[in-house]
Design a protein around this motif. Sequence first.
Motif, PDB file in Angstrom:
ATOM      1  N   VAL A  41     -22.583  18.132  50.595  1.00  0.00           N
ATOM      2  CA  VAL A  41     -23.469  19.291  50.770  1.00  0.00           C
ATOM      3  C   VAL A  41     -22.694  20.450  51.397  1.00  0.00           C
ATOM      4  N   SER A  64     -22.645  23.893  53.455  1.00  0.00           N
ATOM      5  CA  SER A  64     -23.565  24.348  54.506  1.00  0.00           C
ATOM      6  C   SER A  64     -24.267  25.667  54.160  1.00  0.00           C
ATOM      7  N   PHE A  96     -30.549  24.453  54.303  1.00  0.00           N
ATOM      8  CA  PHE A  96     -29.698  23.805  55.318  1.00  0.00           C
ATOM      9  C   PHE A  96     -29.777  24.629  56.592  1.00  0.00           C
ATOM     10  N   LEU A 125     -29.216  18.812  62.586  1.00  0.00           N
ATOM     11  CA  LEU A 125     -29.299  19.523  61.307  1.00  0.00           C
ATOM     12  C   LEU A 125     -30.686  19.302  60.715  1.00  0.00           C
ATOM     13  N   PHE A 144     -32.966  19.780  57.156  1.00  0.00           N
ATOM     14  CA  PHE A 144     -32.931  20.060  55.717  1.00  0.00           C
ATOM     15  C   PHE A 144     -34.366  20.263  55.232  1.00  0.00           C
ATOM     16  N   MET A 181     -33.883  21.347  50.543  1.00  0.00           N
ATOM     17  CA  MET A 181     -32.492  21.742  50.289  1.00  0.00           C
ATOM     18  C   MET A 181     -32.096  21.214  48.907  1.00  0.00           C
TER      19      MET A 181
END
Length: 379
Positions: free
Chosen positions: A186, A188, A193, A212, A214, A217
């Motif tokens: 993935v 960024s 994200f 993080l 998501f 995404m």
Amino acid sequence: MDFKLNDNQKMIRNMVRDFAEKEIEPLAAELDEKEEYPHEILKKMAGLGLLGILVPAEYGGAGLDTVSYAIVIEEISKKCASTGVITSVHNSLVSDPILKYGTEEQKKKYLPLLAKGEKIGAFSGTEANAGTDLGAMETTAVLDGDHYVINGSKMFITSGSEAGIHIVFAITDKSAGYKGISAFIVESDTEGFEVGSIFDKMGIHASLTAELIFEDMRVPKENLLGEEGEGFKIALATLDGGRIGIAAQAVGIAQRALEESIEYSQQRQQFGRPISKFQAIQWKIADMATNIEASRLLLHRAAFAKDQGGRFSKEAAMAKLFASETAVKAALEGVQIHGGYGYTKEYVVERLFRDAKITEIYEGTSEAQRMVIAKNVIK
Ligand SMILES: Cc1cc2nc3c(=O)[nH]c(=O)nc-3n(C[C@H](O)[C@H](O)[C@H](O)COP(=O)(O)OP(=O)(O)OC[C@H]3O[C@@H](n4cnc5c(N)ncnc54)[C@H](O)[C@@H]3O)c2cc1C
């Protein structure tokens, strides 16, 4: 049997030792104090090939062996354990699985970016409810046309806020248990994200550790790493290699504690003589030195085993377990040998003490290493 490093490994050790002394040592205490990511150091390391240590030359890397990799991480970590773990994650938890499981297109696209340090790598596995039990993750990836739509969140991701390329693990088939987890590459800057909190930690302050998030995404289908359902297997095999890096980080921390303790004990006078003349101090130093040499032997054996091909889970777990416990003990004794001064930020043993502890926790706790070892020795 030959316990010596070869000429190339010695040359790499001398080169990295010199680099770390000149370029990392002067900045390490300040980066720790300000909790600043070592961007400038990493740029210089990329110029020396240290961000593509195991990546073959055809993909822009240095194409070195794993013992050399262990030497690099030890030498870097002696001066800055934060830079040590960033380098370890980047090389062994990100480039290595792309090299091992990636398609030719993925290798050509991502490995040169990582090896040249144009993008830093992160490994996004852990979640709020899935640490040692990584298979309990809840992040999902649902195929929608040419994309997987990923939803969920990750915890404690080294370089999470700084990395451009992440290996993200998510569930593609809940009914299949561990075999329903898949791995994705993935970028960024993908929409959806987001970086959440940056954790306020005890040590390794310069390696930023992030949450993080998501949200819908959309990751292109061609960024699936390996086959659908192979993610858990990829995570475990990748962590075997990562543990060699953390063992090396631990050896670096322990070796620094030893060197600082020897130097201090020869200078510090009490009762009219250097404290190094007291047997109580000598025995601490003797134990530190012995455990460090044993750790380094286990580390180099695990690194050698990785390069021979086949499984090396037991060797990596033993090296990581022994080296991390050695680092914690060595840092603790290092502070003790420095007395009250060791409890202040004037002496580096204070930082080593804070940095050492994490080596017993990440990439599998000491309890998890013992589980791996027991599984391999109790047949
Ligand atoms: C600074 C930092 C950086 C990190 N970087 C990353 C990263 O880059 N990527 C990533 O994916 N993760 C990362 N992690 C997460 C790290 O790998 C986990 O914290 C670790 O695996 C432990 O998981 P946990 O914290 O959920 O603890 P838990 O799994 O909740 O464990 C708590 C305690 O229970 C013990 N325990 C759990 N299960 C068992 C069992 N079956 N038998 C005996 N004891 C058990 C553990 O050993 C531990 O002592 C990082 C963590 C930190 C703190």
